[in-house]
Enzyme design. Structure first.
Site, short mmCIF file in Angstrom:
data_model
loop_
_atom_site.label_atom_id
_atom_site.label_comp_id
_atom_site.label_asym_id
_atom_site.label_seq_id
_atom_site.Cartn_x
_atom_site.Cartn_y
_atom_site.Cartn_z
N HIS A 1 -4.77 -4.35 -0.67
CA HIS A 1 -4.35 -3.23 -1.64
C HIS A 1 -3.60 -3.68 -2.74
O HIS A 1 -3.58 -3.42 -3.97
CB HIS A 1 -3.63 -2.30 -0.73
N GLU B 1 0.83 -1.28 -0.10
CA GLU B 1 -0.04 -0.02 0.17
C GLU B 1 0.97 1.13 -0.01
O GLU B 1 0.80 1.85 1.03
CB GLU B 1 -0.84 0.24 1.28
ZN LIG Z 1 -7.10 -1.77 5.40
#
Ligand SMILES: [Zn+2]
Ligand SMILES: *[C@@H]1O[C@H](CO)[C@@H](O)[C@H](O)[C@H]1NC(C)=O
Ligand SMILES: *[C@@H]1O[C@H](CO)[C@@H](O)[C@H](O)[C@H]1NC(C)=O
Ligand SMILES: *[C@@H]1O[C@H](CO)[C@@H](O)[C@H](O)[C@H]1NC(C)=O
Ligand SMILES: *[C@@H]1O[C@H](CO)[C@@H](O)[C@H](O)[C@H]1NC(C)=O
Ligand SMILES: *[C@@H]1O[C@H](CO)[C@@H](O)[C@H](O)[C@H]1NC(C)=O
Length: 498
Positions: free
Chosen positions: A369, A344
């Site tokens: 992510h 992320e």
């Molecule tokens: Zn999260």
């Protein structure tokens, strides 16, 4: 005459050549589309009718944006257009559409500021307006250090003289939404600081046991009302407490989830249910990770049907990378399923995107992510080969400063490559998003190809069940329930209603 013949021949040759070129071009575009997520799905006649309606509206919105990029609101900050998109016909259709499961959401980030404001009207809530806002339920004044003075919220509100202003000021602590996001959140640092402050502020209020249980019950209700039928919730499992000061161990918090899920499914049998992913902070030492893992095993033993697995959370760039905990995580990997947040980040070649390496080597079932995945072709290959679900949260990524213009979100490439994508909402309450719908809307209108249609949406919804932690028996039931809801949506669809 001879010249004319040559000219004619040349002309015939060129048209033939152009025709051939155009065929090749059309085929290339079609073949490529078939490779996209959902591109090879066949729709029924009724689905096709729905799709025609949906696509007419989508193309309208996009053609307008293409011709007037200065008015293409979705390229700006999410906070500048989040209210406006609710008027879109595409948005309204997506809200009604069955969306399957929400596989990436966090305990205290699900319900929005208006829900939290209602909690502040409950009895026995104390408040301290010091250098930080402190909130605590108790029978009598809390014995917690505070730079101001503790008073009952009820009293503070009454003494404020202007309840409207008092509540408006209080509400600001329960949301990241502001009128001038570009000024308030110039970088990831300010966005994450406000994001963390949100949790620090609300955690003591929400971890009062009755509130915690009711919050999750109401969260499930909200999911159901938004046409979601199954949830996997990540929780840090805070210590719950009672008014008399009794504090419980985190195992009790896990049990509270089980109790609430059972109660909810009894009340709403059309709902599939929910499972817990224990997801404590990644910014800890090895000893603490071992304690976390021991607790995860205990929860799994005590409530196997309600426990999905383990994850570590927090701002990835400044937290500890997975590689720091490899011996511990590797040892526990035989017993626990992992659902790691990884990659992320906007960085490349750093410890954060390398979390993807460890997540995959540690056998993660899904990746939270996976924003940096495209920068790692071998990992991409492993994701496809091991069929690892990618939990994509577009709104979260834009609010938390990874991407401004969401047309640049890597999800567009994930969809083009038909990767195992599921959409989710991360912390919709914190940025006042409608759970799942805002993420579907951005993904569908701004990130996906203009020509991606209901086939993609249906595949995304089905993916959310396919990549869930449901066992095979429950998954069959979930698909059945989903298909019933889907057919109901398709059969009752009325284009003129939108
Ligand atoms: Zn999260
Ligand atoms: C959709 O229909 C086409 C043409 O009939 C067929 O080739 C294709 O395999 C079908 N796709 C699926 C996913 O069933
Ligand atoms: C863009 O946002 C503005 C301000 O909210 C609004 O008036 C306008 O209609 C929006 N444009 C589109 C195409 O939705
Ligand atoms: C807050 O409470 C009021 C009054 O009970 C209710 O009408 C409203 O729906 C609640 N709001 C939320 C967001 O739960
Ligand atoms: C109370 O505060 C609100 C918001 O700041 C303001 O609009 C309103 O005029 C105030 N009311 C009174 C009676 O002062
Ligand atoms: C599958 O999950 C359901 C619901 O959680 C549970 O009742 C059932 O025992 C599980 N089946 C197997 C084979 O584990």
């Amino acid at each position: 005459m001879r010249e004319l013949l040559i000219l004619t021949a040349l002309f015939v040759y060129t048209t033939c050549d152009t025709k051939d070129y155009k065929n090749k071009r059309t085929k290339l575009i079609q073949d490529e589309f078939k490779l996209t997520l959902g591109g090879n799905v066949n729709l029924t006649d009724k689905e096709t009718a729905v799709n025609n309606c949906l696509m007419r509206y989508k193309i309208n919105e996009l053609d307008y944006g293409f011709e007037h990029p200065e008015y293409f609101n979705l390229s700006h900050h999410y906070f500048s257009f989040r209210e406006n998109i609710k008027k879109s016909k595409v948005y309204k259709i997506l809200k009604d559409m069955p969306k399957g499961a929400a596989l990436h959401v966090h305990d205290m980030g699900i319900l929005g500021p208006d829900y939290l404001m209602n909690i502040t009207y409950m009895d026995h809530l104390y408040v301290c307006f010091g250098s930080k806002l402190l909130l605590q339920f108790a029978h009598s004044q809390p014995d917690i250090a505070c730079t101001g003075k503790w008073q009952l919220m009820k009293e503070a509100r009454r003494l404020s003289n202007n309840v409207t202003k008092f509540d408006a000021d209080l509400r600001k602590h329960f949301t990241l939404v502001v009128d001038n996001p570009d000024v308030v959140y110039p970088s990831i640092t300010e966005a994450w600081k406000a994001f963390m402050n949100f949790f620090i502020t609300v955690a003591p209020m929400l971890s009062y046991r009755p509130v915690w249980e009711q919050y999750f019950y109401d969260a499930l209700k909200m999911f159901r009302e938004n046409n979601i039928l199954y949830v996997e919730v990540r929780s840090i499992l805070p210590n719950l407490y009672e008014l008399d000061g009794t504090v419980y161990a985190p195992l009790i918090t896990a049990m509270a989830y089980k109790k609430t899920i059972k109660r909810f499914v009894e009340d709403y049998p059309d709902f599939v249910g929910a499972k817990l992913i224990y997801a404590p902070s990644r910014k800890v030492d090895t000893k603490t990770v071992n304690e976390y893992l021991a607790l995860a095993k205990l929860i799994k033993r005590d409530m196997p049907d309600y426990f999905a697995g383990f994850d570590l959370v927090g701002q990835e760039d400044i937290g500890n990378p997975l590689v720091d905990f490899v011996p511990e995580l590797l040892a526990a990997s035989k017993e626990l399923n992992y659902f790691f947040h990884a990659g992320e980040t906007d960085w490349y070649g750093c410890q954060t995107d390398e979390n993807l390496v460890d997540a995959i080597l540690l056998g993660t079932k899904r990746i939270g992510h996976a924003y940096a995945l495209l920068k790692h072709p071998l990992l991409l290959r492993d994701v496809v080969h091991n069929d690892i679900g990618l939990e994509i949260n577009v709104v979260s990524n834009t609010v938390l400063s990874l991407v401004r213009d969401v047309r640049n979100h890597p999800l567009s490439m994930f969809l083009a490559l038909d990767l195992p994508v599921v959409l989710s909402s991360d912390d919709p309450g914190v940025w006042e998003a409608d759970v799942m719908t805002d993420d579907y809307y951005l993904a569908f209108v701004a990130v996906a190809s203009k020509v991606s249609d209901l086939r993609m949406l249906k595949t995304l919804a089905l993916n959310s069940l396919k990549y869930s932690a449901l066992n095979e028996t429950s998954r069959v039931v979930a698909f059945e329930k989903f298909n019933n809801k889907w057919n109901e949506f398709i059969n009752n669809f009325d284009c003129s209603k939108y």
